[in-house]
Design a protein around this motif. Sequence first.
Motif, mmCIF file in Angstrom:
data_model
loop_
_atom_site.group_PDB
_atom_site.id
_atom_site.type_symbol
_atom_site.label_atom_id
_atom_site.label_comp_id
_atom_site.label_asym_id
_atom_site.label_seq_id
_atom_site.Cartn_x
_atom_site.Cartn_y
_atom_site.Cartn_z
ATOM 1 N N SER A 240 -6.206 -13.890 -4.081
ATOM 2 C CA SER A 240 -5.823 -12.738 -4.893
ATOM 3 C C SER A 240 -5.673 -13.109 -6.355
ATOM 4 O O SER A 240 -6.172 -12.412 -7.244
ATOM 5 C CB SER A 240 -4.503 -12.156 -4.367
ATOM 6 N N GLU A 241 -5.004 -14.224 -6.631
ATOM 7 C CA GLU A 241 -4.676 -14.593 -8.003
ATOM 8 C C GLU A 241 -5.831 -15.201 -8.775
ATOM 9 O O GLU A 241 -5.925 -15.018 -9.991
ATOM 10 C CB GLU A 241 -3.492 -15.571 -7.997
ATOM 11 N N TYR A 242 -6.716 -15.932 -8.096
ATOM 12 C CA TYR A 242 -7.754 -16.662 -8.816
ATOM 13 C C TYR A 242 -9.168 -16.181 -8.530
ATOM 14 O O TYR A 242 -10.090 -16.491 -9.288
ATOM 15 C CB TYR A 242 -7.639 -18.158 -8.514
ATOM 16 N N LEU A 243 -9.342 -15.433 -7.444
ATOM 17 C CA LEU A 243 -10.689 -14.951 -7.102
ATOM 18 C C LEU A 243 -10.786 -13.427 -7.134
ATOM 19 O O LEU A 243 -11.888 -12.881 -7.009
ATOM 20 C CB LEU A 243 -11.088 -15.451 -5.702
ATOM 21 N N LYS B 94 -10.198 -25.632 -13.906
ATOM 22 C CA LYS B 94 -10.288 -25.128 -15.288
ATOM 23 C C LYS B 94 -8.925 -24.668 -15.792
ATOM 24 O O LYS B 94 -8.531 -24.951 -16.931
ATOM 25 C CB LYS B 94 -11.287 -23.979 -15.369
ATOM 26 N N GLU B 95 -8.169 -23.964 -14.925
ATOM 27 C CA GLU B 95 -6.837 -23.493 -15.312
ATOM 28 C C GLU B 95 -5.921 -24.678 -15.624
ATOM 29 O O GLU B 95 -5.157 -24.649 -16.597
ATOM 30 C CB GLU B 95 -6.231 -22.650 -14.191
ATOM 31 N N LEU B 96 -5.989 -25.718 -14.804
ATOM 32 C CA LEU B 96 -5.160 -26.903 -15.036
ATOM 33 C C LEU B 96 -5.528 -27.568 -16.360
ATOM 34 O O LEU B 96 -4.648 -28.005 -17.111
ATOM 35 C CB LEU B 96 -5.321 -27.889 -13.875
ATOM 36 N N LYS B 97 -6.801 -27.645 -16.653
ATOM 37 C CA LYS B 97 -7.238 -28.240 -17.921
ATOM 38 C C LYS B 97 -6.808 -27.385 -19.099
ATOM 39 O O LYS B 97 -6.343 -27.902 -20.123
ATOM 40 C CB LYS B 97 -8.757 -28.429 -17.912
ATOM 41 N N ASP B 98 -6.951 -26.063 -18.954
ATOM 42 C CA ASP B 98 -6.561 -25.158 -20.035
ATOM 43 C C ASP B 98 -5.064 -25.241 -20.330
ATOM 44 O O ASP B 98 -4.640 -25.057 -21.475
ATOM 45 C CB ASP B 98 -6.929 -23.705 -19.686
ATOM 46 N N GLN B 99 -4.264 -25.502 -19.307
ATOM 47 C CA GLN B 99 -2.811 -25.566 -19.478
ATOM 48 C C GLN B 99 -2.307 -26.989 -19.695
ATOM 49 O O GLN B 99 -1.108 -27.241 -19.706
ATOM 50 C CB GLN B 99 -2.109 -24.936 -18.273
ATOM 51 N N GLY B 100 -3.239 -27.930 -19.872
ATOM 52 C CA GLY B 100 -2.852 -29.301 -20.169
ATOM 53 C C GLY B 100 -2.226 -30.050 -19.006
ATOM 54 O O GLY B 100 -1.461 -30.998 -19.210
ATOM 55 N N MET B 101 -2.565 -29.655 -17.769
ATOM 56 C CA MET B 101 -1.958 -30.316 -16.606
ATOM 57 C C MET B 101 -2.966 -31.034 -15.719
ATOM 58 O O MET B 101 -2.625 -31.444 -14.607
ATOM 59 C CB MET B 101 -1.179 -29.289 -15.775
ATOM 60 N N TRP B 102 -4.202 -31.191 -16.184
ATOM 61 C CA TRP B 102 -5.198 -31.849 -15.349
ATOM 62 C C TRP B 102 -4.868 -33.327 -15.132
ATOM 63 O O TRP B 102 -5.012 -33.851 -14.024
ATOM 64 C CB TRP B 102 -6.589 -31.695 -15.969
ATOM 65 N N GLU B 103 -4.412 -34.011 -16.183
ATOM 66 C CA GLU B 103 -4.041 -35.423 -16.047
ATOM 67 C C GLU B 103 -2.864 -35.577 -15.099
ATOM 68 O O GLU B 103 -2.821 -36.495 -14.275
ATOM 69 C CB GLU B 103 -3.688 -36.011 -17.424
ATOM 70 N N LEU B 104 -1.886 -34.679 -15.211
ATOM 71 C CA LEU B 104 -0.742 -34.688 -14.305
ATOM 72 C C LEU B 104 -1.206 -34.531 -12.867
ATOM 73 O O LEU B 104 -0.750 -35.248 -11.969
ATOM 74 C CB LEU B 104 0.205 -33.538 -14.687
ATOM 75 N N TYR B 105 -2.120 -33.588 -12.652
ATOM 76 C CA TYR B 105 -2.644 -33.325 -11.308
ATOM 77 C C TYR B 105 -3.415 -34.527 -10.771
ATOM 78 O O TYR B 105 -3.199 -34.987 -9.647
ATOM 79 C CB TYR B 105 -3.553 -32.094 -11.365
#
Length: 916
Positions: free
Chosen positions: A455-458, A505-516
């Motif tokens: 629902s939220e992402y697709l 993409k959402e994680l990268k946009d919010q600066g959390m890809w490295e954390l993930y």
Amino acid sequence: MSKKLVLIDGHSILNRAFFGLPDLTNAEGVHTNAVYGFLNIMFRILEEEKPDYLTVAFDLSAPTFRHKMFDGYKGTRKPMAPELKEQVPLMKEMLRAMGICIVEKEGFEADDVLGTLSCRGEQEGMEVSVISGDRDLLQLATEHVQIRIPKTKKTGTEIENYYAKDVKERYLVTPKEFIDVKALMGDTSDNIPGVPGIGEKTATALIAQYGSIEAVYEHADEVKPPRASKNIVEFWDQAVMSKTLATIITDADVEYSFDQAELSDIQELYTEDAYVLCKRLEFKNLLGRFQLDSPTINVEEQFQIVKDQKLAEKIWKKAGGKSLAFHLIPAESGKKKEKLQTEPGGQMSLFETGKKEVLSGMTLAFGEEDIYLFLTGQGITSEFLIDAWQNAKASRRISSDLKAELQYCQPAGSIGTEEEWNHYLDMRKGYMDTGIAAYLLNPLKGEYPYEDIASEYLGMMLPSKAELFGKKSFEQMLEEDENTAAKPLCYDVYTAWKASEILEKELKDQGMWELYQNIEMPLVFVLSDMEKQGISIDAQALKEYGSKLAESISVLEHQIYEKAGEQFNINSPKQLGVILFEKLQLPNAKKTKTGYSTSAEVLEKLAPEYPIVSDILSYRQLTKLKSTYADGLANCIADDGKIHTTFNQTITATGRLSSTEPNLQNIPIRIELGKEIRRVFHPEKDFLFVDSDYSQIELRVLASMSGDRQLIDAYRQHSDIHRITASQVFHIPFDEVTPLQRRNAKAVNFGIVYGISSFGLSQDLSISRKEAAEYIERYFATYPKIKEFLDQTVKDAKEKGYTTTLFGRRRPVPELSSSNFMQRSFGERVAMNSPIQGTAADIIKIAMIRVHDRLMKENCRSRLLLQVHDELLVETYKEEKEQVEKILAEEMQGAADLAVCLEIDTESGENWYEAH
């Protein structure tokens, strides 16, 4: 039989629902409690009334016809709370989705629309019900028009019903006379000034006697009290205006036909559009009302059930090199059953222990039409699926709950060379967990099922497993309907496959890809190893511990009965309250609806002076220990003699891990008898426990993040931080600080981390609120940068809507935008604490990964067993003790580069008690 018309006062019922229910928000942060409450009230009314026609009326913001009649009149209503205001268009969207007639008229209030339509309905020979929380509408009541006033409470909705006779009985005046009562008494909430000095009681008595304000005016010289008589004459023009303002118009020029409001069947309201909106707003309790054969979704049901191994091999070959999503389905059979969490929020599946794990099947997705359910036992073996999953060549391997899949096998192999180690690290990076990704993007939800991610992402509305299965298991559904059984499992893998790139993409946009990528995903493998390893427990020692507790509980029971002078149920708050506050006449009794309060807060204040209260508190502690730990842990021992807890990675909003089934992070340490429980946890033969605990990690993080030179220097000097704080706050030499002053400084030090208030500190230290406020003021004067940092953190959170840790983890703080003072204050405390607690949580996770990986890379027999907040417990091969202590020191202290050193306290022992 007369037709029935139901008219609903839109804003009024929304308002009632908003203030009657606790705040609710969906994943998008949209407030939804008013809409949810409105729908529940409406559904109840419709089920009771079964109307032929249904209409909802709303106000428009323009000045109304009644207010325009008076030049210079500037009555203003209290502005609507922002959280309620944003739900008005949402409510209208829901009503339109259901096909419900909405009426609003420029220049007229909803009252006037309702008055006009109720009059028309009655003239057409209909029975009319008007639903509103506004008692002004009682003036519309007749023999055929009923006014229904819902009162929303936590226990449910109560509805008051009024025909004309009921108004007369309840208010002593007729519905028409009700207008005149309002004209005299006024109503500030509705811009009706009334006559000064006349309240409801006097107004009712006057109208009951004379019948109207005009008749009251004619007999003004007879009116009592004298002040009322004088004001009626002096403010007569205002009384006339008030009557006009209070009178609901019943002949407004409203375009309306009953055809547009016709409702032949309530089921008509449960449309596909309404279903989609209910899904988006997360009204899961309402979805069962929809009897849709196939809700509108954007996924073609292109999955295939495969039972033949040759076909399965072809499919796996076709999937080679592609991005694939998978989901293993444990069997639910076996003599000895062991729990295994298979999906977030899903049911606990079971598999037979002592043998190679048994599967019911596996789902696989790697394309829009490549979605498969492989069923075992019909040509496909468990071993085949596990091997296929473990050895699959794929550009990315995706799961919605990777840790559950890793319970079957850890795809590591032996680590003997640098090449093998690098291969293991590369392999680990090739996995993606969509549940963890969704958690990082919104850590407030607690669970992340496929239907929410879809629902939220697709933008897809998928039925949940509960909607499709009800309370039935996969095996039960498989026997009844293979196609339905396959749906939620196939939806799960399809959603994971489809959403993975969007989530990235959402994680990268919010600066959390490295954390993930560098913290959360490697941690999945660490936690999987820890859960599978488990911790040994001495069942006999646990039983003896329980017996010891039972003896102590029995002694306390007899002491309590003796002091009370009778036997009673100590566990019953009602009986206990009667004994303490009626029979024994103890002071400070607090009466509640159910009896006297016997909460810990109440009893702890009495305990120092009343031995019976002290005994009761001890009794509560010991019974809690026995039920939760002595008895509770005994039920969790597996066949291997160990306890295998489950670490939850997606529960807390700050990033901390939690532990369940059982919770090993909550083993008591404050009382000696509670600490004793740790003695029953022991290492395997030839091993011992080595336990390392971060020292004051959150306070050190605060020092580093705030940049406060005083606090940083104190840590760099390796001094007693609480004694230094006391010395500086109270302006006394370091060596002259008393134990009480140090204790108070310690409470402030740690309290500041959690945004403690003067009230909270006064409770902790048993001092006045004024003294506590002075302590905090002195503290901030001593460490000014900390005050600046906390203030700036709150300010940034208000602007952005979230806080961040040093490693980029976001924590939304929706409470900061609340119109409720208490909610905003809570939000400010959350904003202060989250970056500190979240950063500490990130550091301990990094330490876990580094310690786990060093033990693996160096081929140690020692293994990481538990994480308890800031503490790591390693089951250490005795010959590796020095090596393990060195690894813990290097990896825990090197987990983050702060302005102050990360210090650890390390102990070892033959059981967990000795090592802590």
